[in-house]
Enzyme design. Structure first.
Site, mmCIF file in Angstrom:
data_model
loop_
_atom_site.group_PDB
_atom_site.id
_atom_site.type_symbol
_atom_site.label_atom_id
_atom_site.label_comp_id
_atom_site.label_asym_id
_atom_site.label_seq_id
_atom_site.Cartn_x
_atom_site.Cartn_y
_atom_site.Cartn_z
ATOM 1 N N CYS A 261 0.815 -1.224 0.000
ATOM 2 C CA CYS A 261 0.000 0.000 0.000
ATOM 3 C C CYS A 261 0.845 1.269 0.000
ATOM 4 C CB CYS A 261 -0.984 -0.010 1.173
ATOM 5 S SG CYS A 261 -0.224 0.135 2.811
ATOM 6 N N HIS A 309 -2.671 1.497 6.803
ATOM 7 C CA HIS A 309 -3.031 1.348 5.392
ATOM 8 C C HIS A 309 -3.202 2.728 4.767
ATOM 9 C CE1 HIS A 309 -4.373 -0.920 1.904
ATOM 10 N NE2 HIS A 309 -5.326 -0.028 1.732
ATOM 11 N N HIS A 321 -5.811 1.872 -4.336
ATOM 12 C CA HIS A 321 -4.939 1.340 -3.303
ATOM 13 C C HIS A 321 -4.555 -0.096 -3.616
ATOM 14 C CE1 HIS A 321 -8.015 -0.999 -0.636
ATOM 15 N NE2 HIS A 321 -8.475 -0.917 -1.857
#
Length: 346
Positions: A261, A309, A321
């Site tokens: 990520c 994240h 993402h």
């Protein structure tokens, strides 16, 4: 002769009967309890499996960001060590040149019958020890003093550089040990998650992947905006993220063929000429914080309480993402995960 008759057994009294019965019942209960514990635990429900898998993936992603941070430090220590080694080699060459010049001067003195301090230094097994113990510079000639001073200075420089290099090497070994630990932690959690998912039927796994966003979407979301084309740095970062859609998630990866990520957001902004730090918990502080109602394409959006994240906002409540292992880079709504904050790279 004495008779060998068996002694008469007395009948059990009421209290004794009750005690024996109690012990018998207790033994039966204990046996039943052991039988119960020997049985296998009941099979977890699909909902329980999914909850455990979600938790393991979240923990693995947190461990991945810690791995990324440790790797960044290890890379920095390795670069510093390489630089120190190069500088040490240069200084050692200069030291050898200075000692060579001093040796030439010593040879001349020897031929002239004057075995001075230069010869003693050139022939010494340990020049540093000789220099530290001698107090001859003030008595030596100007040429000898200059040469000896140069050798002494360069010996000190090389010694200090070697000490610094040894310290950096120790740092590097520590960082590599931490990397190995983080890697084992991540792989262990992912392996456990895989075993848990194997307990689900194919239909249950498919339903779970669809709900969690792991399954590849059949088509882009209807509300997904087109990449901005104003030529700004944010527009270039968003265009890069669009181009990465479909590439696999691989923890610790920064592209170009795969990403985790924070690796994706770092690579996207790097394509626009902006350098971001490596981890989610450092990227959130790399730019100006923005509120959720002020989001603009290119902003970094962060999730979970530990800021574990990150995605790249593209407008209309959507982000691009890299979700987690087993998935690919994709678009998703920003309200699909617990919100932690947003920042706008400078």
């Amino acid at each position: 002769m004495a008779s060998h008759r068996k002694p008469r057994q007395r009948p059990l009294s009421g209290g004794t009967v009750r005690t024996a019965a109690t012990l018998a019942l207790a033994g039966a209960a204990t046996a039943t309890a052991f039988e119960g514990t020997s049985q296998a635990d009941p099979r977890p429900t699909p909902a329980q499996v999914e909850a455990q898998v979600d938790r393991l993936y979240e923990e693995a992603e947190a461990a991945t960001e810690r791995y990324n941070g440790a790797k960044e430090k290890a890379d920095e220590a390795e670069r510093a060590l390489d630089g120190l080694r190069d500088e040490t080699a240069r200084k050692a060459d200069q030291l050898n040149a200075a000692r060579g010049a001093l040796g030439s001067l010593a040879a001349t003195q020897y031929r002239q019958g004057s075995l001075g301090t230069a010869v003693q230094l050139a022939m010494a097994a340990d020049p540093q020890e000789y220099l530290s113990q001698a107090s001859f510079i003030s008595r030596a000639g100007d040429r000898n003093a200059a040469g000896i001073s140069s050798v002494r200075r360069r010996l000190d420089e090389v010694g200090k550089l070697r000490e610094q290099a040894a310290g950096r090497l120790a740092d590097l070994r520590t960082q590599r040990d931490e990397l190995a630990g983080r890697k084992a932690e991540i792989e262990g959690k992912l392996a456990t998650a895989k075993r848990l998912l194997a307990k689900l039927t194919a239909e249950q796994r498919a339903a779970y992947e669809a709900r969690s966003g792991v399954a590849a979407p059949a088509a882009a979301p209807q509300s997904a905006p087109p990449p901005p084309s104003d030529g700004s740095r944010a527009a270039r970062a968003v265009a890069f993220a669009h181009g990465a859609i479909g590439k696999p998630y691989v923890w610790g990866s920064t592209g170009p063929g795969s990403f985790d990520c924070s690796g994706l957001t770092q690579a996207a902004w790097r394509s626009a000429g902006v350098s971001l730090p490596r981890t989610t918990y450092t990227q959130i502080n790399a730019g100006r914080r923005v509120s959720r109602d002020q989001l603009a394409p290119g902003d970094l959006v962060f999730f979970y309480s530990g800021v574990t994240h990150v995605g790249l906002y593209i407008g209309n409540g959507q982000m691009i993402h890299a979700p987690r292992p087993g998935s690919t880079v994709r678009m998703a709504p920003i309200d699909s995960m617990p919100w932690a904050g947003a920042s706008r790279p400078a």
